[in-house]
Design a protein around this motif. Structure first.
Motif, short mmCIF file in Angstrom:
data_model
loop_
_atom_site.label_atom_id
_atom_site.label_comp_id
_atom_site.label_asym_id
_atom_site.label_seq_id
_atom_site.Cartn_x
_atom_site.Cartn_y
_atom_site.Cartn_z
N VAL A 98 0.86 -1.18 0.00
CA VAL A 98 0.00 0.00 0.00
C VAL A 98 0.90 1.24 0.00
CG1 VAL A 98 -1.79 1.30 1.19
CG2 VAL A 98 -1.83 -1.20 1.27
N LEU A 99 0.80 2.07 -1.03
CA LEU A 99 1.62 3.27 -1.11
C LEU A 99 1.05 4.35 -0.22
CD1 LEU A 99 2.21 3.40 -4.97
CD2 LEU A 99 3.77 2.54 -3.23
N GLU A 100 1.96 5.13 0.39
CA GLU A 100 1.51 6.21 1.25
C GLU A 100 0.81 7.28 0.41
OE1 GLU A 100 2.91 9.41 1.31
OE2 GLU A 100 4.59 9.16 -0.08
N THR A 101 -0.27 7.80 0.96
CA THR A 101 -1.06 8.80 0.25
C THR A 101 -0.79 10.17 0.87
OG1 THR A 101 -2.92 8.35 1.73
CG2 THR A 101 -2.86 7.16 -0.36
N SER A 102 -0.07 11.00 0.17
CA SER A 102 0.23 12.34 0.65
C SER A 102 0.52 13.23 -0.55
CB SER A 102 1.42 12.35 1.62
OG SER A 102 2.62 12.03 0.93
N TYR A 103 0.54 14.53 -0.29
CA TYR A 103 0.82 15.50 -1.35
C TYR A 103 2.32 15.63 -1.63
CZ TYR A 103 -4.03 17.13 -1.11
OH TYR A 103 -5.40 17.22 -1.17
N GLY A 104 3.16 14.99 -0.84
CA GLY A 104 4.60 15.14 -1.03
C GLY A 104 5.12 16.48 -0.55
N THR A 105 4.49 17.03 0.48
CA THR A 105 4.87 18.33 1.02
C THR A 105 5.58 18.15 2.36
OG1 THR A 105 2.64 18.50 1.97
CG2 THR A 105 3.04 19.59 -0.13
N SER A 106 6.18 19.23 2.84
CA SER A 106 6.92 19.17 4.10
C SER A 106 6.00 19.07 5.31
CB SER A 106 7.83 20.40 4.24
OG SER A 106 7.06 21.59 4.19
N ILE A 107 4.71 19.43 5.14
CA ILE A 107 3.72 19.31 6.22
C ILE A 107 2.52 18.56 5.66
CG2 ILE A 107 2.19 20.55 7.80
CD1 ILE A 107 4.16 22.85 7.81
N GLN A 108 2.12 17.50 6.32
CA GLN A 108 0.99 16.71 5.87
C GLN A 108 -0.34 17.38 6.26
OE1 GLN A 108 1.36 12.37 6.61
NE2 GLN A 108 3.20 12.90 7.74
N THR A 109 -1.37 16.97 5.57
CA THR A 109 -2.72 17.40 5.94
C THR A 109 -3.26 16.49 7.03
OG1 THR A 109 -3.56 16.07 4.10
CG2 THR A 109 -3.23 18.41 3.70
N LEU A 110 -4.25 16.99 7.76
CA LEU A 110 -4.82 16.19 8.84
C LEU A 110 -5.53 14.95 8.30
CD1 LEU A 110 -6.26 18.94 11.21
CD2 LEU A 110 -4.22 17.54 11.55
N GLU A 111 -6.19 15.09 7.17
CA GLU A 111 -6.91 13.98 6.55
C GLU A 111 -6.21 13.57 5.26
OE1 GLU A 111 -10.86 15.35 6.01
OE2 GLU A 111 -11.29 15.53 8.16
N ASP A 112 -6.62 12.43 4.73
CA ASP A 112 -6.06 11.97 3.46
C ASP A 112 -6.39 12.97 2.35
OD1 ASP A 112 -5.02 9.72 4.64
OD2 ASP A 112 -6.75 8.46 4.17
N PRO A 113 -5.54 13.03 1.32
CA PRO A 113 -5.81 13.97 0.22
C PRO A 113 -7.16 13.73 -0.42
CG PRO A 113 -3.57 13.10 0.07
CD PRO A 113 -4.26 12.33 1.15
N GLU A 114 -7.78 14.82 -0.84
CA GLU A 114 -9.09 14.73 -1.49
C GLU A 114 -8.98 14.36 -2.96
OE1 GLU A 114 -10.78 18.54 -0.83
OE2 GLU A 114 -11.07 18.24 1.35
N ILE A 115 -7.78 14.30 -3.49
CA ILE A 115 -7.52 13.92 -4.88
C ILE A 115 -6.54 12.75 -4.88
CG2 ILE A 115 -7.91 16.27 -5.72
CD1 ILE A 115 -4.87 16.55 -5.89
N PRO A 116 -6.40 12.04 -5.99
CA PRO A 116 -5.39 10.96 -6.06
C PRO A 116 -3.98 11.54 -6.14
CG PRO A 116 -6.50 11.20 -8.18
CD PRO A 116 -7.24 12.09 -7.21
N ALA A 117 -3.51 12.07 -5.02
CA ALA A 117 -2.23 12.79 -5.01
C ALA A 117 -1.06 11.87 -5.36
CB ALA A 117 -2.01 13.42 -3.63
N THR A 118 -1.07 10.65 -4.84
CA THR A 118 0.02 9.74 -5.13
C THR A 118 0.07 9.40 -6.62
OG1 THR A 118 -0.14 8.80 -2.90
CG2 THR A 118 1.01 7.50 -4.55
N PHE A 119 -1.08 9.18 -7.22
CA PHE A 119 -1.12 8.89 -8.66
C PHE A 119 -0.60 10.08 -9.47
CE2 PHE A 119 -3.43 8.87 -12.74
CZ PHE A 119 -2.97 7.67 -13.24
#
Length: 380
Positions: A98-119
């Motif tokens: 399972v790949l981590e789902t994040s925007y690739g930023t220095s600070i993560q969001t509280l919830e998972d990204p609302e878009i397919p950021a990893t893709f």
């Protein structure tokens, strides 16, 4: 990535049951074949992971130290670098269940990204890896340079669109969280930097959580009860911090597109204009070079508060962008008018050194030409 492949396979099965058209049947069979191939590839990577990683590292080292002739270097080396990076990306994606789902930023969001950021980040990496190969397969003729710069411009437009979509979604989610917690006016709102140009890298780490970043912000702004003194913090906070970061990031992702457009216009005018317009073309290229430098310096100045934020991922990204300012010495027209003459003079001196003179000269030229490659220089 695995979820995407599985969803494609399930879509194939469902569509096979519902539709009986010949053309759709052929497409569904191809998707099912791709799904089976991906599962086989994953099993192969997991079984021979260590030998493949050792071979990958060995080939990369050999490519890096291949001797060159002249100041251009081997033209096919960049294409092989891109193919190796693409293979390394596929290896990483196949190893992780399972790949981590994040925007690739220095600070993560509280919830998972609302878009397919990893893709989106994987798509950015694929485009970046394929870019050198696509540039090298252009036929050798008198229009090759113009076609290469035009292709680079289109690829940079696509990368800019993906980065902008990624950043806007990240900013909207951070803004929404700050509004819900009423932190825009309290100075407790934080926003991160896009790391590595948005490219997907498993070794990069997920970044600092928003709670940890807010804790760092509060500790830096804290005034002890014993003295009662007021400490003026020069770092922008609240809405000003968000606006500075947004503007600085926009300048950062716009700079590669502007430079690619300038090179494409220069190559097109070089074939259309006569020798009388040569000075105007060179002056226009100098102007573009200077404007891109101003864009990068302005972006760093707007984002300078991230350098003192205490967030190690933000500090590393800011320092990475600052160190990449040296690449301006490798871009036209400074490269041909300043950098090459200086390097050639140094090369004549190093070649006179006994025993190691030739080796030092070859290693230095290889190192400089490596950083000049678009695959490396235009990472983000």
């Amino acid at each position: 990535m695995n979820e995407l492949v599985n969803s494609l396979a399930s879509t194939v099965l469902i569509s096979n049951e519902r539709n009986a058209r010949p053309q759709e049947g052929i497409t569904n069979k191809r998707l099912l074949l791709f799904s089976r191939w991906w599962q086989f590839y994953r099993q192969f990577i997991r079984r021979y992971r260590i030998p493949l990683e050792l071979a990958d590292e060995a080939i990369e080292r050999l490519l890096y130290w291949i001797p060159h002739h002249g100041t251009k270097g081997p033209q096919w080396r960049e294409a092989l670098f891109g193919i190796l990076s693409l293979h390394r990306l596929s290896m990483h994606c196949s190893e992780e269940p399972v790949l981590e789902t994040s925007y690739g930023t220095s600070i993560q969001t509280l919830e998972d990204p609302e878009i397919p950021a990893t893709f989106i980040r994987i798509s950015l990496s694929v485009i970046h890896c394929l870019m050198p190969t696509l540039l090298e397969i252009i036929p050798l003729d008198s229009h090759r340079t113009r076609r290469q710069t035009a292709l680079r411009k289109r690829l940079e437009q696509l990368k800019f669109g993906l980065r902008l979509y990624l950043l806007v979604s990240y900013w909207k989610q951070c803004w929404k969280t700050a509004n819900q917690r009423q932190q825009l006016h309290s100075g407790d709102s934080v926003i991160g930097l896009l790391r590595g140009g948005g490219l997907f890298d498993l070794d990069q780490g997920a970044g600092l959580s928003m709670e940890e970043a807010q804790g760092l912000n509060r500790r830096q702004s804290y005034v002890g009860r014993r003295t009662g003194l007021t400490v003026v913090n020069s770092r922008p906070k609240g809405k000003s911090h968000l606006l500075h970061t947004i503007l600085g990031e926009l300048l950062h992702i716009l700079r590669p597109l502007y430079w690619a457009s300038s090179e494409a216009n220069y190559s097109q005018q070089k074939q259309e204009l006569t020798s009388n317009g040569s000075s105007k073309r060179i002056l226009a290229l100098f102007k573009s070079w200077f404007l891109t430098l101003v864009m990068d310096l302005s972006s760093l100045q707007l984002l300078v508060d991230h350098r003192y934020s205490g967030n190690k991922w933000a500090i590393e990204e800011w320092n990475r962008r600052k160190n990449r300012l040296m690449i301006y010495l490798l871009r036209a027209p400074i490269w041909s008018r300043l950098t090459i003459p200086v390097l050639k003079r140094c090369s004549t001196i190093w070649r006179k050194l006994p025993l190691l003179g030739q080796l030092i000269d070859v290693c230095l030229w290889d190192w400089v030409l490596y950083w000049k490659l678009p695959y490396v220089a235009e990472e983000g």
